[in-house]
Design an enzyme around this catalytic site. Sequence first.
Site, PDB file in Angstrom:
ATOM      1  CB  THR A 169      -0.928   0.015   1.241  1.00 44.07           C
ATOM      2  OG1 THR A 169      -1.561  -1.239   1.364  1.00 44.07           O
ATOM      3  CG2 THR A 169      -1.973   1.088   1.168  1.00 44.07           C
ATOM      4  NE  ARG A 197      -7.145  -9.164   1.339  1.00 45.43           N
ATOM      5  CZ  ARG A 197      -6.381  -8.116   1.588  1.00 45.43           C
ATOM      6  NH1 ARG A 197      -6.046  -7.282   0.636  1.00 45.43           N
ATOM      7  NH2 ARG A 197      -5.934  -7.887   2.811  1.00 45.43           N
TER       8      ARG A 197
HETATM    9  N1  GLY Z   1      -3.424  -2.935   3.493  1.00 48.97           N
HETATM   10  C1  GLY Z   1      -3.563  -3.446   2.204  1.00 48.97           C
HETATM   11  C2  GLY Z   1      -4.300  -4.718   2.161  1.00 48.97           C
HETATM   12  O1  GLY Z   1      -4.306  -5.470   3.124  1.00 48.97           O
HETATM   13  O2  GLY Z   1      -4.887  -4.999   1.132  1.00 48.97           O
END
Ligand code: GLY
Length: 310
Positions: A169, A197
């Site tokens: 991220t 997901r």
């Molecule tokens: N923090 C990014 C994710 O878990 O997709």
Amino acid sequence: MSAVLVVHGGAWAIPDKLAKASVDGVKAAAHEGFLVLKRGGNALDAVEAAVRAMEDNNVFNAGHGATLNTDGEVELDAIIMDGRTLDCGAVSSAKNVANPVSLARAVMEKTSHIMLTDRGANLFAESIGVVRVPTETLVSEYERTEWEKHKNYVTGVNEDFNCQWAHDTVGAVAVDCDGNVACATSTGGIRNKMVGRVGDSPVIGSGGYADNFSGAVSCTGHGESILKVTLARLILSHIEQGKSVSEASQVSLQHMGDRVRGAGGAIVVSPSGQWAATFTTERMAWAAVEQDVLWFGLDPNERVKEQLSQ
Ligand code: GLY
């Protein structure tokens, strides 16, 4: 008041071989975003510019450089939020898009919705003329090699988040000269995630939140943990109860560690220009610019100061 912009390039166990490129990347992105503010642009334009810079840099897991899912595909999540109006836009599981943060902004500005996902996100992108990029151009050599090595999600998660719970991220928060705050977060998610997901990043209140009454937050770390504690809103509620931006970030990340054994990081800015960059993982590349001073760090308690040229 003077404008402030803070960016992160993901909280995880960043290996030494990626350390310098990660720090250089967040410094360049912070500079890019701050230039927007300096030229009189607003917080929303600044966070979008900073995140786009990191999505274009394949050392980061967002846009170019994104992680691959179990099928070897790139599925991208992003959010952007305007603290002035609480307007927000997000995309999840978007494919073949180089700058999902800008697609998220288009969802906010050109539709009546907050989030578009998967095929819907791509149909919308096509309808507004976003250029479709081949998956191969989004995948870095580093990611291809790591994906080949770690075919198992849990092993990858444990190693990358340093046995707390991957290559994670990017995000930016800003306050502009008018006291308006904004946040943006973008990610490829976690390597070997299941197809479809969705993590915390595009979810309002988890991967990011911005409200002129309390501040703006962008989160990074183990998405399922962040979702469970709605980390961005949790940090802002501590600020609303009187805690400083730094205390609010620390107690909230501590709570995530204690309650769900999750590790991560957050960048925060308040409407008055207080800011913090906090993490409970081994490392997080971050940078902040205020009044032509650039701050940056990677390791815990590292805070380096550089004067920007006028
Ligand atoms: N923090 C990014 C994710 O878990 O997709």
